[in-house]
Design an enzyme around this catalytic site. Structure first.
Site, PDB file in Angstrom:
ATOM      1  N   LYS A   1      10.637  40.374 -10.235  1.00  0.00           N
ATOM      2  CA  LYS A   1       9.546  41.159 -10.810  1.00  0.00           C
ATOM      3  C   LYS A   1       9.414  41.122 -12.334  1.00  0.00           C
ATOM      4  CE  LYS A   1       7.339  42.924  -7.325  1.00  0.00           C
ATOM      5  NZ  LYS A   1       5.923  43.213  -7.204  1.00  0.00           N
TER       6      LYS A   1
ATOM      7  N   ASP B   1       7.637  50.369  -5.260  1.00  0.00           N
ATOM      8  CA  ASP B   1       8.573  50.625  -4.168  1.00  0.00           C
ATOM      9  C   ASP B   1       9.994  50.471  -4.680  1.00  0.00           C
ATOM     10  OD1 ASP B   1       9.871  47.850  -3.444  1.00  0.00           O
ATOM     11  OD2 ASP B   1       7.804  47.521  -4.037  1.00  0.00           O
TER      12      ASP B   1
HETATM   13  C1  LIG Z   1      11.043  41.525  -3.169  1.00  0.00           C
HETATM   14  C2  LIG Z   1       9.566  41.464  -3.147  1.00  0.00           C
HETATM   15  N1  LIG Z   1       8.970  40.389  -2.604  1.00  0.00           N
HETATM   16  C3  LIG Z   1       7.646  40.269  -2.551  1.00  0.00           C
HETATM   17  C4  LIG Z   1       6.842  41.272  -3.059  1.00  0.00           C
HETATM   18  C5  LIG Z   1       5.364  41.108  -2.921  1.00  0.00           C
HETATM   19  O1  LIG Z   1       4.727  40.973  -4.140  1.00  0.00           O
HETATM   20  P1  LIG Z   1       3.192  41.351  -4.243  1.00  0.00           P
HETATM   21  O2  LIG Z   1       3.085  42.851  -4.158  1.00  0.00           O
HETATM   22  O3  LIG Z   1       2.778  40.807  -5.545  1.00  0.00           O
HETATM   23  O4  LIG Z   1       2.501  40.726  -3.102  1.00  0.00           O
HETATM   24  C6  LIG Z   1       7.404  42.405  -3.638  1.00  0.00           C
HETATM   25  C7  LIG Z   1       6.576  43.469  -4.205  1.00  0.00           C
HETATM   26  O5  LIG Z   1       7.042  44.525  -4.583  1.00  0.00           O
HETATM   27  C8  LIG Z   1       8.801  42.511  -3.684  1.00  0.00           C
HETATM   28  O6  LIG Z   1       9.435  43.585  -4.209  1.00  0.00           O
END
Ligand SMILES: Cc1ncc(COP(=O)(O)O)c(C=O)c1O
Length: 398
Positions: A74, A119
């Site tokens: 992130k 989250d």
């Molecule tokens: C570990 C992880 N993978 C994938 C995602 C998905 O990203 P996006 O919300 O940009 O689709 C998130 C989003 O919080 C995440 O925490």
């Protein structure tokens, strides 16, 4: 059983959104990231033994558990977005800013607050970036988030709490709060009408992950034939799809968007078929916490609906199996510690390559013994207790 649909939405002009993921621009953002002492290129795990077992040419997993020491991808997004926001506010070029010059430049904004809804992973990254800049972060988590993720955010010095709203409502709440708080801005990865700059910059930052992966594949002299991208609001998936489409053009890998069934807003938007997005409401209960988002980011939707071929939705047990397979590799394959959202794409891949029910999808997608499949493990064990319960104790069996 996995749900899937082939994208037949009529093509619309998405060049403006795609331009954001222009390869030269993303290379410049990679130089910006490199100025951070915590930055390093994350490993691309080559799972040769698994590929042989599943009868495909190659399986390559980008391991984001090691990104900036924060256990998820992130921070790639919010570091660049915050820099770009500061540059724009002060009338500077973002390319003048780097890790060294950012804190002093940020001070010119005065006492500033960065708000975010999360989250867990995004909020931790925003809190970390704000602390690095000597600024304040206020983070709200959606209901049901585990305490351990809140603690990680508090440890970065942010003000943080768990709300009793779902993810999309938490964003709305935080946005209102940011608008009524002087000297503040919401740093969010999802775009809505009138809020596109910051989500666009976040996606550009994320695109460095796909660029790194493609460069690592080039070093191995591999061109991917298929790519699996998991989606919550879709910012990550849109960034990877955009970068890969710009890099490989007509020769781009066939891509699959992967969501939890409980939050399958992209799948349903493709099912709707006319190019308009569909919103999923309610609690969206799934262990894939990062993907529990019911509203597609409009910027990502613009890219995904034009460039991604298949949209799929999986059960929690599939993600859990992905975690176990990545955590207990075959023979000399490297181990990848992958959390619930991180392993969703691997969970889907295992179904795709082994399930009788998905024969038609395999055929349509042209999966065969020469397929070279790229996927992203977007987080490590961000909920360590659940990780152990799943990997050691077999929780969520298929
Ligand atoms: C570990 C992880 N993978 C994938 C995602 C998905 O990203 P996006 O919300 O940009 O689709 C998130 C989003 O919080 C995440 O925490």
């Amino acid at each position: 059983m996995v749900k899937w649909i082939e994208n037949k939405i009529p093509y619309s002009d998405c060049s403006k959104s795609l331009d954001l993921m222009d390869v030269d621009t993303i290379r410049k953002i990679q130089i910006f990231h490199r100025s951070f002492p915590q930055y390093s290129v994350t490993p691309l795990a080559t799972l040769d033994a698994l590929a042989m077992e599943l009868d495909v040419g190659g399986i390559y997993v980008k391991d984001e558990s090691l990104r900036f020491g924060l256990n998820s991808f992130k921070a790639l997004g919010c570091t660049f977005a915050i820099a770009a926001y500061i540059a724009k506010t002060l009338g500077k070029s973002v390319w003048e800013l780097d890790y060294e010059t950012l804190p002093e430049t940020a001070r010119k904004l005065g006492e500033f607050t960065f708000f975010a809804a999360t989250d867990g992973n995004h909020g931790r990254a925003v809190a970390w970036a704000a602390r690095e800049l000597g600024q304040k972060a206020v983070i709200f988590m959606n209901k049901g988030c585990p305490q351990v993720r809140l603690e990680h955010i508090l440890k970065e010095g942010a003000e943080a709490s768990i709300s009793d709203l779902n993810y999309d409502d938490t964003i709305r709440y935080v946005n209102e709060l940011a608008q009524t708080t002087p000297n503040s801005v919401i740093v969010q990865d999802t775009a809505w009408e009138g809020y596109e700059d910051i989500p666009g910059w976040i996606m550009q930052g994320y695109a460095v992950m796909a660029l790194e992966a493609c460069e690592q594949l080039q070093e191995l002299e591999v061109k991917p034939t298929h790519m699996l991208i998991q989606a919550g609001v879709g910012a990550f998936a849109g960034s990877a799809q955009g970068l890969v489409s710009n890099l490989y053009g007509e020769d781009s890998p066939v891509s699959f968007v992967v969501e939890p069934k409980a939050a399958d807003c992209y799948y349903r938007s493709v099912l709707r078929g006319d190019g308009g997005p569909v919103i999923v409401d309610g609690d969206m209960r799934t262990i894939m916490a990062g993907l529990a988002c019911g509203e597609p980011s409009l910027l990502s939707w613009d890219i995904l609906k034009n460039k991604s071929r298949f949209f799929t939705a999986i059960d929690d047990c599939h993600a859990a199996r992905g975690m176990r397979v990545l955590g207990a590799p075959m023979r000399a394959d490297p181990r990848v510690i992958s959390g619930e959202s991180g392993a969703s794409a691997m969970g889907f891949l295992l179904e795709l390559l082994t399930s009788e029910d998905l024969m038609e999808l395999r055929d349509k997608a042209g999966i065969n013994k020469d397929s070279r499949i790229l996927l992203f493990s977007t987080e490590g064990d961000t909920d360590p207790d659940n990780y152990r319960d799943i990997v050691w104790n077999g929780k969520y069996p298929c």
